[in-house]
Write a protein that holds these residues in place. Sequence first.
Motif, PDB file in Angstrom:
ATOM      1  N   PRO A   1       0.858  -1.040  -0.224  1.00 43.42           N
ATOM      2  CA  PRO A   1       0.207  -0.059  -0.307  1.00 43.42           C
ATOM      3  C   PRO A   1       0.953   0.967   0.171  1.00 43.42           C
ATOM      4  CG  PRO A   1      -0.407  -0.879   2.182  1.00 43.42           C
ATOM      5  CD  PRO A   1       1.045  -1.738   1.193  1.00 43.42           C
ATOM      6  N   SER A   2       0.256   2.133  -0.582  1.00 45.58           N
ATOM      7  CA  SER A   2       1.250   3.796  -0.655  1.00 45.58           C
ATOM      8  C   SER A   2       0.824   4.483   0.951  1.00 45.58           C
ATOM      9  CB  SER A   2       0.289   4.480  -2.346  1.00 45.58           C
ATOM     10  OG  SER A   2      -1.018   4.509  -1.849  1.00 45.58           O
ATOM     11  N   LYS A   3       1.622   5.439   0.901  1.00 51.56           N
ATOM     12  CA  LYS A   3       1.310   5.979   1.852  1.00 51.56           C
ATOM     13  C   LYS A   3       0.613   7.597   1.452  1.00 51.56           C
ATOM     14  CE  LYS A   3       6.149   6.410   3.250  1.00 51.56           C
ATOM     15  NZ  LYS A   3       6.778   6.237   4.292  1.00 51.56           N
ATOM     16  N   GLU A   4      -0.363   7.501   0.195  1.00 53.21           N
ATOM     17  CA  GLU A   4      -1.521   7.916   0.952  1.00 53.21           C
ATOM     18  C   GLU A   4      -2.494   6.942   1.287  1.00 53.21           C
ATOM     19  OE1 GLU A   4      -2.726   9.769  -2.972  1.00 53.21           O
ATOM     20  OE2 GLU A   4      -0.635  11.173  -3.407  1.00 53.21           O
ATOM     21  N   THR A   5      -2.479   5.574   1.072  1.00 55.60           N
ATOM     22  CA  THR A   5      -3.789   4.422   0.686  1.00 55.60           C
ATOM     23  C   THR A   5      -3.409   4.619   2.540  1.00 55.60           C
ATOM     24  OG1 THR A   5      -3.370   3.367  -1.223  1.00 55.60           O
ATOM     25  CG2 THR A   5      -4.249   2.315   0.546  1.00 55.60           C
ATOM     26  N   GLU A   6      -1.905   3.960   3.003  1.00 60.85           N
ATOM     27  CA  GLU A   6      -2.418   4.012   4.482  1.00 60.85           C
ATOM     28  C   GLU A   6      -2.648   4.838   5.178  1.00 60.85           C
ATOM     29  OE1 GLU A   6       1.893   3.162   4.980  1.00 60.85           O
ATOM     30  OE2 GLU A   6       1.877   1.489   4.423  1.00 60.85           O
ATOM     31  N   LYS A   7      -2.652   6.434   4.772  1.00 55.68           N
ATOM     32  CA  LYS A   7      -3.100   7.654   5.318  1.00 55.68           C
ATOM     33  C   LYS A   7      -4.568   7.822   4.907  1.00 55.68           C
ATOM     34  CE  LYS A   7       0.592  10.988   4.563  1.00 55.68           C
ATOM     35  NZ  LYS A   7       0.995  11.705   4.500  1.00 55.68           N
ATOM     36  N   GLU A   8      -4.992   7.092   4.129  1.00 48.48           N
ATOM     37  CA  GLU A   8      -6.968   7.146   4.283  1.00 48.48           C
ATOM     38  C   GLU A   8      -7.543   6.188   5.174  1.00 48.48           C
ATOM     39  OE1 GLU A   8      -7.327   6.489  -0.178  1.00 48.48           O
ATOM     40  OE2 GLU A   8      -6.954   8.599  -1.026  1.00 48.48           O
ATOM     41  N   GLN A   9      -6.941   5.128   4.356  1.00 50.39           N
ATOM     42  CA  GLN A   9      -6.599   4.099   5.805  1.00 50.39           C
ATOM     43  C   GLN A   9      -7.042   4.075   7.268  1.00 50.39           C
ATOM     44  OE1 GLN A   9      -4.627   0.544   5.255  1.00 50.39           O
ATOM     45  NE2 GLN A   9      -5.968   0.188   3.460  1.00 50.39           N
ATOM     46  N   GLU A  10      -6.237   4.888   7.482  1.00 50.13           N
ATOM     47  CA  GLU A  10      -5.865   5.579   8.913  1.00 50.13           C
ATOM     48  C   GLU A  10      -7.180   6.361   9.196  1.00 50.13           C
ATOM     49  OE1 GLU A  10      -2.244   6.317  10.304  1.00 50.13           O
ATOM     50  OE2 GLU A  10      -0.943   5.041   9.211  1.00 50.13           O
ATOM     51  N   ALA A  11      -7.450   6.758   8.223  1.00 51.72           N
ATOM     52  CA  ALA A  11      -8.091   8.436   8.683  1.00 51.72           C
ATOM     53  C   ALA A  11      -9.957   7.901   8.482  1.00 51.72           C
ATOM     54  CB  ALA A  11      -8.415   9.029   7.415  1.00 51.72           C
ATOM     55  N   GLU A  12      -9.940   6.335   8.001  1.00 48.75           N
ATOM     56  CA  GLU A  12     -11.165   6.347   7.974  1.00 48.75           C
ATOM     57  C   GLU A  12     -11.450   5.146   9.211  1.00 48.75           C
ATOM     58  OE1 GLU A  12     -12.353   3.420   4.324  1.00 48.75           O
ATOM     59  OE2 GLU A  12     -11.665   4.753   2.927  1.00 48.75           O
ATOM     60  N   LYS A  13     -10.189   4.697   9.610  1.00 42.39           N
ATOM     61  CA  LYS A  13     -10.872   3.681  11.509  1.00 42.39           C
ATOM     62  C   LYS A  13     -10.491   5.368  12.252  1.00 42.39           C
ATOM     63  CE  LYS A  13      -7.260   0.146  10.501  1.00 42.39           C
ATOM     64  NZ  LYS A  13      -6.276  -0.106  10.789  1.00 42.39           N
ATOM     65  N   SER A  14     -10.312   6.402  11.974  1.00 42.96           N
ATOM     66  CA  SER A  14     -10.341   7.115  13.327  1.00 42.96           C
ATOM     67  C   SER A  14     -12.168   7.612  13.213  1.00 42.96           C
ATOM     68  CB  SER A  14      -9.748   8.244  12.923  1.00 42.96           C
ATOM     69  OG  SER A  14      -9.457   9.053  12.476  1.00 42.96           O
ATOM     70  N   THR A  15     -12.236   7.958  11.670  1.00 42.55           N
ATOM     71  CA  THR A  15     -13.685   8.053  12.222  1.00 42.55           C
ATOM     72  C   THR A  15     -14.854   7.083  12.337  1.00 42.55           C
ATOM     73  OG1 THR A  15     -13.315   9.527   9.636  1.00 42.55           O
ATOM     74  CG2 THR A  15     -15.751   8.727  10.255  1.00 42.55           C
ATOM     75  N   VAL A  16     -14.814   6.116  11.991  1.00 45.01           N
ATOM     76  CA  VAL A  16     -15.221   4.732  12.559  1.00 45.01           C
ATOM     77  C   VAL A  16     -14.464   5.039  13.432  1.00 45.01           C
ATOM     78  CG1 VAL A  16     -15.395   2.360  12.474  1.00 45.01           C
ATOM     79  CG2 VAL A  16     -15.803   3.526  10.474  1.00 45.01           C
ATOM     80  N   THR A  17     -14.361   5.448  15.183  1.00 46.52           N
ATOM     81  CA  THR A  17     -13.717   4.995  15.760  1.00 46.52           C
ATOM     82  C   THR A  17     -14.843   6.310  16.733  1.00 46.52           C
ATOM     83  OG1 THR A  17     -11.363   3.416  15.774  1.00 46.52           O
ATOM     84  CG2 THR A  17     -12.769   4.798  17.691  1.00 46.52           C
ATOM     85  N   GLU A  18     -14.849   7.345  15.752  1.00 46.78           N
ATOM     86  CA  GLU A  18     -15.420   7.880  16.800  1.00 46.78           C
ATOM     87  C   GLU A  18     -16.992   8.000  16.591  1.00 46.78           C
ATOM     88  OE1 GLU A  18     -13.978  11.683  14.618  1.00 46.78           O
ATOM     89  OE2 GLU A  18     -11.980  11.439  14.929  1.00 46.78           O
ATOM     90  N   LYS A  19     -17.156   7.523  15.295  1.00 47.78           N
ATOM     91  CA  LYS A  19     -18.566   7.243  15.618  1.00 47.78           C
ATOM     92  C   LYS A  19     -19.353   6.392  16.796  1.00 47.78           C
ATOM     93  CE  LYS A  19     -19.444   8.841  10.753  1.00 47.78           C
ATOM     94  NZ  LYS A  19     -20.108   8.498   9.217  1.00 47.78           N
ATOM     95  N   GLY A  20     -17.990   5.483  16.122  1.00 47.36           N
ATOM     96  CA  GLY A  20     -18.495   4.642  17.446  1.00 47.36           C
ATOM     97  C   GLY A  20     -18.819   4.383  18.887  1.00 47.36           C
ATOM     98  N   LYS A  21     -18.092   5.968  19.194  1.00 47.91           N
ATOM     99  CA  LYS A  21     -18.506   6.026  20.321  1.00 47.91           C
ATOM    100  C   LYS A  21     -19.028   7.159  21.062  1.00 47.91           C
ATOM    101  CE  LYS A  21     -13.435   6.493  21.710  1.00 47.91           C
ATOM    102  NZ  LYS A  21     -11.912   7.112  20.958  1.00 47.91           N
ATOM    103  N   GLU A  22     -19.454   7.774  19.719  1.00 43.89           N
ATOM    104  CA  GLU A  22     -20.662   8.872  20.124  1.00 43.89           C
ATOM    105  C   GLU A  22     -22.520   7.772  20.308  1.00 43.89           C
ATOM    106  OE1 GLU A  22     -21.195  11.633  16.323  1.00 43.89           O
ATOM    107  OE2 GLU A  22     -19.225  12.180  16.187  1.00 43.89           O
ATOM    108  N   LEU A  23     -21.839   6.432  19.171  1.00 38.71           N
ATOM    109  CA  LEU A  23     -23.109   5.834  19.532  1.00 38.71           C
ATOM    110  C   LEU A  23     -23.247   4.878  20.661  1.00 38.71           C
ATOM    111  CD1 LEU A  23     -23.323   3.646  15.775  1.00 38.71           C
ATOM    112  CD2 LEU A  23     -24.816   5.362  16.506  1.00 38.71           C
ATOM    113  N   ALA A  24     -22.258   4.809  21.192  1.00 46.16           N
ATOM    114  CA  ALA A  24     -22.375   3.922  22.641  1.00 46.16           C
ATOM    115  C   ALA A  24     -22.370   5.925  24.077  1.00 46.16           C
ATOM    116  CB  ALA A  24     -20.712   4.149  23.118  1.00 46.16           C
ATOM    117  N   GLU A  25     -22.305   6.812  23.110  1.00 43.92           N
ATOM    118  CA  GLU A  25     -22.521   7.980  23.956  1.00 43.92           C
ATOM    119  C   GLU A  25     -24.058   7.895  24.003  1.00 43.92           C
ATOM    120  OE1 GLU A  25     -19.978  11.257  23.662  1.00 43.92           O
ATOM    121  OE2 GLU A  25     -18.235  10.261  24.210  1.00 43.92           O
ATOM    122  N   ASP A  26     -24.502   8.279  23.465  1.00 47.02           N
ATOM    123  CA  ASP A  26     -26.194   7.833  22.680  1.00 47.02           C
ATOM    124  C   ASP A  26     -26.637   7.192  23.304  1.00 47.02           C
ATOM    125  OD1 ASP A  26     -25.486  10.482  21.283  1.00 47.02           O
ATOM    126  OD2 ASP A  26     -25.727   9.268  19.035  1.00 47.02           O
TER     127      ASP A  26
END
Length: 66
Positions: free
Chosen positions: A12-37
């Motif tokens: 994977p290229s560096k851009e792909t890795e960055k995109e994957q990390e961004a997606e993971k952090s977005t999913v993690t944030e949404k998961g935390k929001e759902l847990a709080e709700d």
Amino acid sequence: MAQKKTTRTAPPSKETEKEQEAEKSTVTEKGKELAEDLDKLMDEIDDVLEKNAEEFVKNYVQKGGE
């Protein structure tokens, strides 16, 4: 005898890795929001049941042959 086809993929290229990390952090944030709700909803349900527990139980107790 069947031959197995193998393919090589480029690392994977560096851009792909960055995109994957961004997606993971977005999913993690949404998961935390759902847990709080969900926690807020459960707290609200607990409050209602504490205030109206007797009425709540009466509504679910079967009467006679029902």
